[in-house]
Write a protein that holds these residues in place. Structure first.
Motif, PDB file in Angstrom:
ATOM      1  N   UNK A   1       0.816  -1.245  -0.053  1.00 44.30           N
ATOM      2  CA  UNK A   1      -0.089   0.113  -0.047  1.00 44.30           C
ATOM      3  C   UNK A   1       0.807   1.224   0.198  1.00 44.30           C
ATOM      4  N   UNK A   2       2.048   1.125   0.758  1.00 40.32           N
ATOM      5  CA  UNK A   2       2.691   2.323   0.921  1.00 40.32           C
ATOM      6  C   UNK A   2       3.554   2.666  -0.558  1.00 40.32           C
ATOM      7  N   UNK A   3       3.998   1.620  -1.112  1.00 41.62           N
ATOM      8  CA  UNK A   3       4.482   1.790  -2.330  1.00 41.62           C
ATOM      9  C   UNK A   3       3.549   2.560  -3.346  1.00 41.62           C
ATOM     10  N   UNK A   4       2.434   1.948  -3.251  1.00 45.53           N
ATOM     11  CA  UNK A   4       1.496   2.628  -4.194  1.00 45.53           C
ATOM     12  C   UNK A   4       1.040   4.314  -3.807  1.00 45.53           C
ATOM     13  N   UNK A   5       0.894   4.300  -2.501  1.00 41.82           N
ATOM     14  CA  UNK A   5       0.460   5.737  -1.891  1.00 41.82           C
ATOM     15  C   UNK A   5       1.464   6.802  -2.306  1.00 41.82           C
ATOM     16  N   UNK A   6       2.880   6.237  -2.115  1.00 46.82           N
ATOM     17  CA  UNK A   6       3.884   7.278  -2.362  1.00 46.82           C
ATOM     18  C   UNK A   6       4.406   7.282  -3.881  1.00 46.82           C
ATOM     19  N   UNK A   7       3.924   6.426  -4.668  1.00 49.97           N
ATOM     20  CA  UNK A   7       4.335   6.124  -6.170  1.00 49.97           C
ATOM     21  C   UNK A   7       5.916   5.736  -6.181  1.00 49.97           C
ATOM     22  N   UNK A   8       6.029   4.614  -5.332  1.00 48.14           N
ATOM     23  CA  UNK A   8       7.623   4.360  -5.493  1.00 48.14           C
ATOM     24  C   UNK A   8       7.638   2.984  -6.177  1.00 48.14           C
ATOM     25  N   UNK A   9       8.871   2.550  -6.583  1.00 54.01           N
ATOM     26  CA  UNK A   9       8.997   1.301  -7.275  1.00 54.01           C
ATOM     27  C   UNK A   9       8.358  -0.065  -6.286  1.00 54.01           C
ATOM     28  N   UNK A  10       8.027  -0.715  -7.037  1.00 55.19           N
ATOM     29  CA  UNK A  10       7.402  -2.072  -6.173  1.00 55.19           C
ATOM     30  C   UNK A  10       8.691  -2.670  -5.336  1.00 55.19           C
ATOM     31  N   UNK A  11       9.706  -2.562  -5.926  1.00 55.09           N
ATOM     32  CA  UNK A  11      11.003  -3.218  -5.335  1.00 55.09           C
ATOM     33  C   UNK A  11      11.500  -2.641  -4.023  1.00 55.09           C
ATOM     34  N   UNK A  12      10.610  -1.499  -3.486  1.00 54.46           N
ATOM     35  CA  UNK A  12      11.133  -0.678  -2.533  1.00 54.46           C
ATOM     36  C   UNK A  12      10.932  -1.690  -1.136  1.00 54.46           C
ATOM     37  N   UNK A  13      12.155  -1.586  -0.577  1.00 53.79           N
ATOM     38  CA  UNK A  13      12.061  -2.260   0.724  1.00 53.79           C
ATOM     39  C   UNK A  13      11.513  -1.576   1.911  1.00 53.79           C
ATOM     40  N   UNK A  14      11.105  -1.954   2.969  1.00 49.79           N
ATOM     41  CA  UNK A  14      10.526  -1.188   3.968  1.00 49.79           C
ATOM     42  C   UNK A  14      10.911  -1.595   5.493  1.00 49.79           C
ATOM     43  N   UNK A  15      11.239  -0.677   6.395  1.00 51.75           N
ATOM     44  CA  UNK A  15      11.434  -1.205   7.618  1.00 51.75           C
ATOM     45  C   UNK A  15      10.340  -0.417   8.542  1.00 51.75           C
ATOM     46  N   UNK A  16       9.651  -0.935   9.703  1.00 53.31           N
ATOM     47  CA  UNK A  16       9.002  -0.202  10.489  1.00 53.31           C
ATOM     48  C   UNK A  16       9.523   0.238  11.704  1.00 53.31           C
ATOM     49  N   UNK A  17      10.033   1.234  11.955  1.00 56.57           N
ATOM     50  CA  UNK A  17      10.705   1.782  13.143  1.00 56.57           C
ATOM     51  C   UNK A  17       9.996   2.775  14.094  1.00 56.57           C
ATOM     52  N   UNK A  18      10.772   3.480  15.070  1.00 58.80           N
ATOM     53  CA  UNK A  18       9.880   4.261  15.933  1.00 58.80           C
ATOM     54  C   UNK A  18       9.767   5.622  15.371  1.00 58.80           C
ATOM     55  N   UNK A  19      10.494   6.088  14.408  1.00 55.98           N
ATOM     56  CA  UNK A  19      10.146   7.379  13.984  1.00 55.98           C
ATOM     57  C   UNK A  19      11.178   7.730  12.722  1.00 55.98           C
ATOM     58  N   UNK A  20      11.049   8.954  12.513  1.00 57.09           N
ATOM     59  CA  UNK A  20      12.052   9.314  11.276  1.00 57.09           C
ATOM     60  C   UNK A  20      13.306   9.650  11.584  1.00 57.09           C
ATOM     61  N   UNK A  21      13.659   9.806  12.932  1.00 59.25           N
ATOM     62  CA  UNK A  21      15.046   9.867  13.349  1.00 59.25           C
ATOM     63  C   UNK A  21      15.619   8.385  13.116  1.00 59.25           C
TER      64      UNK A  21
END
Ligand code: PLP
Length: 468
Positions: free
Chosen positions: A133-153
């Motif tokens: 969903x995030x790849x689609x929402x942000x218009x990023x390539x479907x190969x984009x890897x994602x990590x869920x962390x505590x914040x932007x820092x």
């Protein structure tokens, strides 16, 4: 100490079977919810004095769970800031959508560790779904890897770690094995308005602050393309979507094209601004972001997921996975989603549950409405505050941030303090172009037109109080 060696365990089992503790806690939480939208935004002096109730020595023996929760409610609840409501404009702190609070409440009892599929199949599944969903929402390539962390820092550290890994590997240097001593020299190019967490990340990653080649910015804090130094394949370019003061956006499209021609890596710190991409009316601000290599963004700001929820994204899965990789004899992967390869942590709470609930509830149209609504309320604030004699708005309100100042720094600071004391709303201070400013960040789903009008009236009242 009791003679029964299982007494502690028995007592806790009683708590989960008779559930009085949880029913009572639920009641406290509902009382909190009843008040938080209309109460004073910041604790009063009288409330703050109650914090002393926590100042005790470590108890020698077991306590009474119900009394502990009562103590927390009586002395803790009044000492929270009403961030959930519509008149907290401090820092860039989002509220939390009701559905996310409900999801979090249920997830509290799951108490899941989202590190690996085998530890939490639910968390792994939701992470996989939300990544798509995030790849689609942000218009990023479907190969984009994602990590869920505590914040932007934390997400900035992940993105820049991937950049460091890839650029050094391209020079024949494996930083995981060999460290930084003797490594080929990297370069970091950034605008003079980067966020403080970038400094933190560069220090943690051993690149240091002095490595930065500073680029001039314009009157809104946007990096000036014509001032960029020559880029090359050892350079990390750091851009931002949403200046923490003015809310402005760097010109991604042009800079990403320049970087692509020279083999540089582009990281975008999009803590709150990357969400502009999800709004049809605001998408022009993020033009070209899909051409970068790594991005950081918060769910706990603009999207209004509960704390703490940051997202690290990287188009180079191998670089991100290698930079954050870990192994151990007991880490058995069967090829499913192993979140720990994409975060600095091994164990972490399943914050994905609330993020999933936010996206599932809002859908694309709801996200657009939420994000654009914040912009509209910010415009309303700027428009109304501009009519208060003696106050000026020095920034273009392109997103959700409004800056304002009085005729002198001293007056600006006094006004901010007086507004804080009135407690109708809460705003913080900053500096902008050599002047003290008051910073208003509209970042809550709950902010209504009437909240803005009340906040502006409070500024008016505060100004009269300090100038009469
Ligand atoms: C541009 C920018 N980057 C990074 C951060 C840090 O985000 P967090 O507090 O979620 O770590 C912020 C916080 O406001 C920010 O505005």
């Amino acid at each position: 100490m009791s003679n029964d060696k299982y007494s502690l365990q028995k007592s806790m089992y009683r708590q989960v079977t008779d559930k009085d503790l949880f029913h009572q806690t639920h009641k406290y939480a509902m009382d909190y919810l009843d008040n938080v939208f209309d109460r004073e935004v910041y604790p009063s002096e009288g409330s703050l004095a109650k914090l002393e109730a926590f100042d005790t020595a470590i108890p020698e023996s077991r306590g009474d769970a119900a009394q502990i929760i009562k103590l927390l409610h009586e002395n803790g609840s009044p000492n929270t800031v009403a961030q959930l409501g519509g008149r907290y404009f401090g820092f860039v702190n989002g509220s939390a959508l009701p559905v996310t609070l409900a999801a979090k409440q249920l997830a509290t009892f799951y108490d899941q560790n989202a590190g690996m599929t085998v530890i939490s199949p639910l968390a792994a599944k939701l992470e996989e779904v939300v990544i798509r969903w995030l790849q689609m929402l942000f218009g990023l390539p479907t190969s984009t890897a994602v990590g869920f962390v505590s914040g932007t820092a934390s997400a900035n550290i992940c993105g820049l770690a991937a950049a460091r890994h890839r650029l050094l590997l391209n020079q024949g240097w494996n930083v995981n094995k060999r460290g930084l001593q003797g490594a080929p020299q990297l370069r970091v190019v950034a605008g003079k308005e980067i966020h403080a967490t970038i400094f933190k990340a560069l220090a943690i990653l051993g690149l240091g602050h002095d490595i930065i080649e500073w680029v001039d910015v314009d009157d809104q804090g946007r990096l000036m393309v014509e001032k960029l130094p020559q880029l090359d394949d050892r350079t990390i370019v750091i851009l931002q979507a949403g200046n923490v003061n003015s809310g402005s956006f760097d010109p991604f499209d042009e800079i990403c094209d320049l970087a692509a021609r020279t083999g540089s890596w582009v990281h975008i710190d999009g803590a709150f601004g990357l969400w502009a991409q999800t709004s049809g009316e605001l998408r022009h601000l993020t033009k070209g972001i899909e051409k970068a290599h790594s991005w950081s963004v918060d769910a706990h700001k603009t999207l209004n997921a509960p704390y703490d929820s940051g997202i690290a994204m990287c188009v180079d899965e191998e670089a991100m996975g290698s930079a954050l990789h870990m192994t151990g004899a007991y880490i058995m992967s069967e090829g499913g989603r192993e979140g720990l390869y994409f975060t600095p942590e091994m164990s972490r709470r399943a914050r994905i549950i609330e993020l999933w609930a936010a996206l599932k509830y809002l859908g694309r149209a709801g996200i657009d409405e939420l994000v654009y609504g914040l912009h509209q309320r910010a415009l309303q604030f700027a428009g109304q505050i501009g009519t208060v004699h003696g106050l000026n708005v020095p920034n273009e309100v392109c997103f959700n941030q409004v800056l304002l100042h009085c005729s002198s720094d001293e007056l600006t600071v006094r006004l901010m303090e007086q507004v804080q004391q009135l407690r109708t709303c809460w705003v913080g201070g900053s500096s902008w172009k050599g002047r003290k400013v008051i910073r208003v960040s509209v970042c809550s789903w709950a902010t209504t037109e009437s909240d803005i009008t009340r906040a502006v009236a409070s500024f008016d009242q505060a100004l009269k109080m300090i100038t009469s």
